[in-house]
Motif scaffolding. Sequence first.
Motif, mmCIF file in Angstrom:
data_model
loop_
_atom_site.group_PDB
_atom_site.id
_atom_site.type_symbol
_atom_site.label_atom_id
_atom_site.label_comp_id
_atom_site.label_asym_id
_atom_site.label_seq_id
_atom_site.Cartn_x
_atom_site.Cartn_y
_atom_site.Cartn_z
ATOM 1 N N ALA A 164 -40.328 -52.521 -59.446
ATOM 2 C CA ALA A 164 -41.309 -51.441 -59.555
ATOM 3 C C ALA A 164 -40.656 -50.092 -59.293
ATOM 4 O O ALA A 164 -40.916 -49.106 -59.995
ATOM 5 N N ARG A 165 -39.788 -50.062 -58.275
ATOM 6 C CA ARG A 165 -39.125 -48.813 -57.910
ATOM 7 C C ARG A 165 -38.295 -48.282 -59.079
ATOM 8 O O ARG A 165 -38.165 -47.073 -59.275
ATOM 9 N N ALA A 166 -37.752 -49.212 -59.874
ATOM 10 C CA ALA A 166 -36.948 -48.817 -61.035
ATOM 11 C C ALA A 166 -37.825 -48.480 -62.241
ATOM 12 O O ALA A 166 -37.303 -48.198 -63.326
ATOM 13 N N GLY A 167 -39.143 -48.536 -62.055
ATOM 14 C CA GLY A 167 -40.050 -48.200 -63.153
ATOM 15 C C GLY A 167 -40.148 -49.293 -64.200
ATOM 16 O O GLY A 167 -40.572 -49.043 -65.327
ATOM 17 N N ALA A 201 -64.016 -53.287 -43.345
ATOM 18 C CA ALA A 201 -63.258 -53.781 -44.501
ATOM 19 C C ALA A 201 -62.010 -54.578 -44.154
ATOM 20 O O ALA A 201 -61.393 -54.378 -43.112
ATOM 21 N N SER A 202 -61.653 -55.468 -45.078
ATOM 22 C CA SER A 202 -60.282 -55.971 -45.208
ATOM 23 C C SER A 202 -59.841 -55.457 -46.578
ATOM 24 O O SER A 202 -60.027 -56.130 -47.586
ATOM 25 N N HIS A 203 -59.314 -54.256 -46.579
ATOM 26 C CA HIS A 203 -59.110 -53.567 -47.855
ATOM 27 C C HIS A 203 -57.736 -53.855 -48.447
ATOM 28 O O HIS A 203 -56.829 -54.346 -47.765
ATOM 29 N N GLY A 204 -57.598 -53.528 -49.720
ATOM 30 C CA GLY A 204 -56.375 -53.835 -50.453
ATOM 31 C C GLY A 204 -55.305 -52.760 -50.386
ATOM 32 O O GLY A 204 -54.308 -52.850 -51.097
ATOM 33 N N GLY A 205 -55.512 -51.744 -49.545
ATOM 34 C CA GLY A 205 -54.498 -50.695 -49.438
ATOM 35 C C GLY A 205 -54.386 -49.843 -50.682
ATOM 36 O O GLY A 205 -53.351 -49.228 -50.938
ATOM 37 N N GLU A 206 -55.474 -49.778 -51.457
ATOM 38 C CA GLU A 206 -55.491 -48.913 -52.635
ATOM 39 C C GLU A 206 -55.638 -47.458 -52.174
ATOM 40 O O GLU A 206 -56.094 -47.197 -51.053
ATOM 41 N N PRO A 207 -55.278 -46.515 -53.042
ATOM 42 C CA PRO A 207 -55.359 -45.106 -52.626
ATOM 43 C C PRO A 207 -56.734 -44.726 -52.067
ATOM 44 O O PRO A 207 -56.819 -43.973 -51.093
ATOM 45 N N MET A 208 -57.817 -45.266 -52.664
ATOM 46 C CA MET A 208 -59.155 -44.911 -52.152
ATOM 47 C C MET A 208 -59.337 -45.365 -50.705
ATOM 48 O O MET A 208 -59.976 -44.689 -49.900
ATOM 49 N N HIS A 209 -58.770 -46.530 -50.356
ATOM 50 C CA HIS A 209 -58.913 -47.026 -48.988
ATOM 51 C C HIS A 209 -58.103 -46.182 -48.009
ATOM 52 O O HIS A 209 -58.576 -45.801 -46.936
ATOM 53 N N VAL A 210 -56.867 -45.905 -48.410
ATOM 54 C CA VAL A 210 -55.965 -45.147 -47.544
ATOM 55 C C VAL A 210 -56.534 -43.748 -47.300
ATOM 56 O O VAL A 210 -56.488 -43.236 -46.174
ATOM 57 N N ALA A 211 -57.109 -43.155 -48.333
ATOM 58 C CA ALA A 211 -57.649 -41.797 -48.194
ATOM 59 C C ALA A 211 -58.814 -41.776 -47.205
ATOM 60 O O ALA A 211 -58.924 -40.864 -46.370
ATOM 61 N N VAL A 212 -59.681 -42.787 -47.270
ATOM 62 C CA VAL A 212 -60.832 -42.807 -46.354
ATOM 63 C C VAL A 212 -60.356 -42.965 -44.914
ATOM 64 O O VAL A 212 -60.830 -42.275 -44.004
ATOM 65 N N VAL A 213 -59.393 -43.864 -44.691
ATOM 66 C CA VAL A 213 -58.924 -44.090 -43.316
ATOM 67 C C VAL A 213 -58.204 -42.850 -42.788
ATOM 68 O O VAL A 213 -58.417 -42.439 -41.633
ATOM 69 N N ALA A 214 -57.381 -42.241 -43.622
ATOM 70 C CA ALA A 214 -56.685 -41.020 -43.186
ATOM 71 C C ALA A 214 -57.706 -39.942 -42.814
ATOM 72 O O ALA A 214 -57.538 -39.231 -41.809
ATOM 73 N N ASN A 248 -53.363 -55.258 -52.646
ATOM 74 C CA ASN A 248 -53.561 -55.002 -54.072
ATOM 75 C C ASN A 248 -52.191 -54.823 -54.721
ATOM 76 O O ASN A 248 -51.436 -53.914 -54.370
ATOM 77 N N GLN A 249 -51.867 -55.702 -55.684
ATOM 78 C CA GLN A 249 -50.521 -55.701 -56.255
ATOM 79 C C GLN A 249 -50.184 -54.372 -56.935
ATOM 80 O O GLN A 249 -49.077 -53.853 -56.779
ATOM 81 N N GLY A 250 -51.146 -53.826 -57.657
ATOM 82 C CA GLY A 250 -50.899 -52.557 -58.335
ATOM 83 C C GLY A 250 -50.604 -51.445 -57.339
ATOM 84 O O GLY A 250 -49.703 -50.617 -57.557
ATOM 85 N N ALA A 251 -51.340 -51.457 -56.229
ATOM 86 C CA ALA A 251 -51.112 -50.427 -55.207
ATOM 87 C C ALA A 251 -49.743 -50.607 -54.564
ATOM 88 O O ALA A 251 -49.039 -49.626 -54.280
ATOM 89 N N ALA A 252 -49.343 -51.855 -54.344
ATOM 90 C CA ALA A 252 -48.027 -52.120 -53.744
ATOM 91 C C ALA A 252 -46.920 -51.642 -54.678
ATOM 92 O O ALA A 252 -45.958 -50.987 -54.251
ATOM 93 N N HIS A 253 -47.053 -51.969 -55.959
ATOM 94 C CA HIS A 253 -46.006 -51.576 -56.899
ATOM 95 C C HIS A 253 -45.974 -50.062 -57.091
ATOM 96 O O HIS A 253 -44.899 -49.475 -57.259
ATOM 97 N N ALA A 254 -47.130 -49.424 -57.049
ATOM 98 C CA ALA A 254 -47.157 -47.960 -57.178
ATOM 99 C C ALA A 254 -46.452 -47.309 -55.992
ATOM 100 O O ALA A 254 -45.717 -46.331 -56.147
#
Lengths: 332, 332
Positions: A121-124, B78-91, B113-119
């Motif tokens: 992922a880091r490598a895009g 929540a047991s959230h997936g660490g997506e940007p929406m979750h992180v923003a609310v907690v921050a 959330n796999q997509g969030a992890a890879h992002a």
Amino acid sequence: MDNPVLVEVSRGTLVESRHRGAVAVVDADGAAVLTLGDVDRPVFPRSAVKALQALPMVEAGAPEQFGFADAELANASASHGGEPMHVAVVAGMLERIGLDCTALACGAHWPGNQGAAHALARAGLTPSALHNNCSGKHAGFLALAVTAGIDPGGYVEPHHPVQRDVRAALEALAGITAAACAIDGCSVPTWALPLTGVAHAFARFATGRGLGPARAAAAARIRAACAQRPELVAGSGRFCTQVMAALGTSVFIKGGAEGVMCAALPEQGLGIAIKCDDGAGRAAEVVAAAVITRLLPDAEAALAGFLRPLLRNWNGLTVGRIAPSAALSQPG
Amino acid sequence: MDNPVLVEVSRGTLVESRHRGAVAVVDADGAAVLTLGDVDRPVFPRSAVKALQALPMVEAGAPEQFGFADAELANASASHGGEPMHVAVVAGMLERIGLDCTALACGAHWPGNQGAAHALARAGLTPSALHNNCSGKHAGFLALAVTAGIDPGGYVEPHHPVQRDVRAALEALAGITAAACAIDGCSVPTWALPLTGVAHAFARFATGRGLGPARAAAAARIRAACAQRPELVAGSGRFCTQVMAALGTSVFIKGGAEGVMCAALPEQGLGIAIKCDDGAGRAAEVVAAAVITRLLPDAEAALAGFLRPLLRNWNGLTVGRIAPSAALSQPG
């Protein structure tokens, strides 16, 4: 027949979860040395039989034709983590066969190894079929087809000559006809066999007993390759890799999806087949560690960490452990 | 007592794996409406009780003090997936409390959330405690401490006033004293209760019956927040989020680790508690879909896809399905 609880997962002072299952340990003549639970019910051995699925390819002479050495034979028997070392070996196999990654019919998924996935992922990049944990097995299937002069197209279909050869090898080693066929995660057939049959197959794989000379030689060659390159059979930090790295040629071990684990003990002439009812891999590992320790007392120190693994939380605190149940621990 | 097989996983024509478990459905007076298996054995409800763990924070007035609305209350449960929406609310919660992510004692892990992890990896970043699936709950604990004028230091310890309040709320709702305490994945205590007690707690959470006015109001407020923002309680594509998105205020549902699932049906005045013996989340989801469909026939269409989910392989082929067993399907 209800299978016994084989593994208990504790948190603090309570047992939080329980895993049931069945175990068959069989010698090369097919005699049961140890059984727990229902060992006659057909189970899909899934990826645990990849080394047996590689036999026809080795017997057909693909290693000589394509210059496959230990690395390629270990990877053909692997459920790998998609680490760069795995991908490189599979890409090399395909190149020598004269094909490329588009010939693989296993589908693509992100590497099971988290570091490898994040690096991709880091490598895009996104994963290709090379990263599929079964890509080495599929490269082996393609090598069998090309060596035998068969069109590799449709090589995952049950009636393709490649899969017919694989089925025949499995049934010959197990000494029994498959009870059913289903489709595996990578689209090849998976053939249902009783655990006693699967264990018998691994006893023959361990010893060559009852096999023709070409098949016995192929089995020994695959076992030696996996013992030499265990990091290619699973991957960094993984159970099967660590067990084989610690125990060398005295244990061949391979897990499959849905809580299957198989092993061959060449010095004892035994095969082991394990299926956890609920499909839990964490339980299959503990059962395997317990059974191997019972049969191979010299392995105890090497397997101690796998027999009663500690559970740690996100802060690294020890919060529980996984351990064999009394039914599994007591001398048989 | 052996718990019954509740869920079967089929591949082709064979049942490949089986999941056992227990279910308690209880009304707000504590009367059992439906039970399957051993509902008296203490179980750790884990993250399934996060909404109950948030009650003391709401009762203490933290939402008014810090301007927490639906998003913050849903994320605290929540047991959230660490997506940007979750992180923003907690921050945002931490900022309003006057703290930052270093105050969170939950530990860090890659987003579920796999997509969030890879992002995150693609951006060259690594996860912080904000990405931990429990970060919203921990922000809620910190909010309780600050609202109550208590030093938040050590807020995860069983004897800290925050955890004493949480334990007291849980035991009051369940109507029973906890049988044992262990450490959860995020380092807070998890209190063992029988499934009947957990289900009773959710019946009270569903109805407010038997609770003081402040606690009943807090329960209604948390339920409404989760119904309004279900995507914050779990995450994109996840079971609890999808069930609440489909069924609105008629079902509150929350899973926990090791095969726990709890639900509240306000219109029926019922609480549901499920524990799969082996800890399998895939089974807990099917059990929950089956039990809710039985109690709430109007939900059948919305839950059909969760009741008998198809298993697809890496090529998208249908290779099997997960389904309720006869013991779970038959009218009670």
